[in-house]
Design a protein around this motif. Structure first.
Motif, short mmCIF file in Angstrom:
data_model
loop_
_atom_site.label_atom_id
_atom_site.label_comp_id
_atom_site.label_asym_id
_atom_site.label_seq_id
_atom_site.Cartn_x
_atom_site.Cartn_y
_atom_site.Cartn_z
N GLY A 1 40.40 26.97 -5.45
CA GLY A 1 39.66 27.12 -4.18
C GLY A 1 40.50 28.12 -3.09
N SER A 2 40.20 27.61 -1.95
CA SER A 2 40.69 28.34 -0.82
C SER A 2 42.10 28.24 -0.73
N GLU A 3 42.93 27.43 -1.24
CA GLU A 3 44.45 27.19 -1.29
C GLU A 3 44.65 28.51 -2.10
N LEU A 4 43.91 28.84 -3.12
CA LEU A 4 44.51 29.97 -4.20
C LEU A 4 44.17 31.10 -3.47
N GLY A 5 43.23 31.41 -2.59
CA GLY A 5 42.70 32.47 -1.99
C GLY A 5 43.97 32.75 -0.79
N VAL A 6 44.42 31.71 -0.04
CA VAL A 6 45.53 31.78 0.82
C VAL A 6 46.77 32.16 -0.02
N ALA A 7 47.06 31.67 -1.19
CA ALA A 7 48.31 32.01 -1.74
C ALA A 7 48.33 33.69 -2.08
N TYR A 8 46.98 34.24 -2.45
CA TYR A 8 47.01 35.63 -2.73
C TYR A 8 47.30 36.35 -1.65
N HIS A 9 46.46 35.94 -0.51
CA HIS A 9 46.85 36.58 0.65
C HIS A 9 47.90 36.61 1.17
N LYS A 10 48.77 35.63 1.09
CA LYS A 10 50.22 35.38 1.53
C LYS A 10 51.02 36.37 0.91
N VAL A 11 50.78 36.48 -0.44
CA VAL A 11 51.78 37.40 -1.48
C VAL A 11 51.57 38.82 -1.10
N LEU A 12 50.11 39.28 -0.60
CA LEU A 12 49.85 40.54 -0.37
C LEU A 12 50.52 41.07 1.11
N GLN A 13 50.41 39.95 2.08
CA GLN A 13 51.10 40.15 3.17
C GLN A 13 52.48 40.55 2.94
N LEU A 14 53.25 39.66 2.31
CA LEU A 14 54.73 39.71 2.30
C LEU A 14 55.21 40.84 1.48
N LEU A 15 54.49 41.32 0.33
CA LEU A 15 55.15 42.04 -0.58
C LEU A 15 55.61 43.57 0.01
N ASP A 16 57.01 43.96 -0.43
CA ASP A 16 57.57 45.18 0.22
C ASP A 16 56.91 45.96 -0.75
N LEU A 17 56.10 46.99 -0.42
CA LEU A 17 55.54 48.07 -0.95
C LEU A 17 56.27 49.19 -1.39
N LYS A 18 57.56 49.25 -0.66
CA LYS A 18 58.51 50.38 -0.78
C LYS A 18 59.15 50.18 -1.95
N HIS A 19 59.17 49.03 -2.63
CA HIS A 19 59.99 48.79 -3.79
C HIS A 19 59.45 48.19 -4.81
N GLN B 1 37.26 35.56 17.33
CA GLN B 1 38.75 35.91 16.81
C GLN B 1 38.96 36.00 15.29
N GLY B 2 39.52 36.44 14.79
CA GLY B 2 40.01 36.67 13.28
C GLY B 2 41.21 37.38 13.10
N ILE B 3 41.56 37.48 11.94
CA ILE B 3 42.81 38.12 11.13
C ILE B 3 42.56 39.04 10.25
N MET B 4 42.59 40.35 10.43
CA MET B 4 42.50 41.43 9.51
C MET B 4 43.78 41.53 8.54
N ASP B 5 43.19 41.59 7.36
CA ASP B 5 44.32 41.51 6.17
C ASP B 5 45.02 42.68 6.21
N ALA B 6 44.63 43.93 6.27
CA ALA B 6 45.20 45.24 6.49
C ALA B 6 44.23 46.19 7.16
N PHE B 7 45.23 47.42 7.74
CA PHE B 7 44.57 48.62 7.86
C PHE B 7 45.74 49.53 8.13
N PHE B 8 45.33 50.76 7.86
CA PHE B 8 46.26 51.69 8.09
C PHE B 8 45.62 53.18 8.49
N GLU B 9 46.61 54.09 9.13
CA GLU B 9 46.12 55.09 9.56
C GLU B 9 46.31 56.38 8.56
N GLU B 10 45.21 57.35 8.75
CA GLU B 10 45.08 58.31 7.68
C GLU B 10 44.70 59.46 8.35
#
Length: 208
Positions: A40-58, A140-149
């Motif tokens: 459930g939500s715990e697994l959703g949190v786990a995926y969000h955590k991974v996508l937050q911490l992944l070093d996308l440069k490598h 209030q909330g938390i945005m997963d991600a955004f970037f400028e283009e």
């Protein structure tokens, strides 16, 4: 509560109180090893955590994801149970998607922002017409991600909900995406040109 209001009337009449998130793809049972799977939500949190911490440069291959997850566990940023419940193929598919590649490019140039909290003030009647009030309410909330283009903003949100179609996610999260858009434009002073919800379990980009 705002997420609940964003769902269709039929769901509201059935008294849906919370949005339950879970990955529908069957996970390899680990009870034989004496471990419990996240659900459930715990697994959703786990995926969000991974996508937050992944070093996308490598990251260039599946093995890179595995190594980074192991490092997260070593640094106690991710639990062993969460790591074992994460399906690498779903993360890999996201990184190979169109929005994934754009985020990797933005990250390399320092234009990617992840897990950013916000607080904005909106009129009560804007949240729900029946409130009929000009009183300001803090949202209030938390945005997963955004970037400028090219001088404009691309908003990205990940979901792990168990759904059968894109339409369900559109109905469920349209209001949330609207508030995130409003917040981003107020905070950055720039236009949000794209709003993309990435359904992890469907492996699809959904444009709002």
């Amino acid at each position: 509560e705002i997420k609940k209001m964003g769902q269709n009337q039929e769901e509201e009449n059935q008294g849906v109180a919370l949005i339950q998130e879970e990955v529908p793809v069957p996970l390899l049972p680990r009870f034989l090893a004496g471990e419990e799977e996240l659900r459930g939500s715990e697994l959703g949190v786990a995926y969000h955590k991974v996508l937050q911490l992944l070093d996308l440069k490598h990251i260039s291959k599946k093995e890179d994801i595995e190594l980074q997850l192991e490092k997260m566990v070593e640094e106690q940023k991710l639990s062993k149970e969460a790591k074992e419940s994460i399906r690498l193929v779903l993360i890999e598919k996201f990184l190979q998607s169109g929005i994934g590649k754009r985020m990797i490019h933005a990250h390399k140039e320092g234009r990617l922002y992840r897990e950013r909290p916000f607080v904005i003030g909106v009129k009560a009647k804007q949240i729900k017409e029946s409130f009929d009030s000009e009183e300001m309410v803090l949202v209030q909330g938390i945005m997963d991600a955004f970037f400028e283009e090219e001088g404009e903003i691309i908003l990205v949100d990940y979901k792990t909900d168990y759904v059968k179609s894109e339409k369900e996610l559109r109905n469920r999260y349209r209001m949330q995406m609207d508030y995130y858009t409003q917040a981003l434009e107020m905070i950055t002073g720039k236009k949000v040109k794209e709003r993309i919800l990435y359904a992890i379990t469907l492996g699809k980009e959904i444009v709002f």
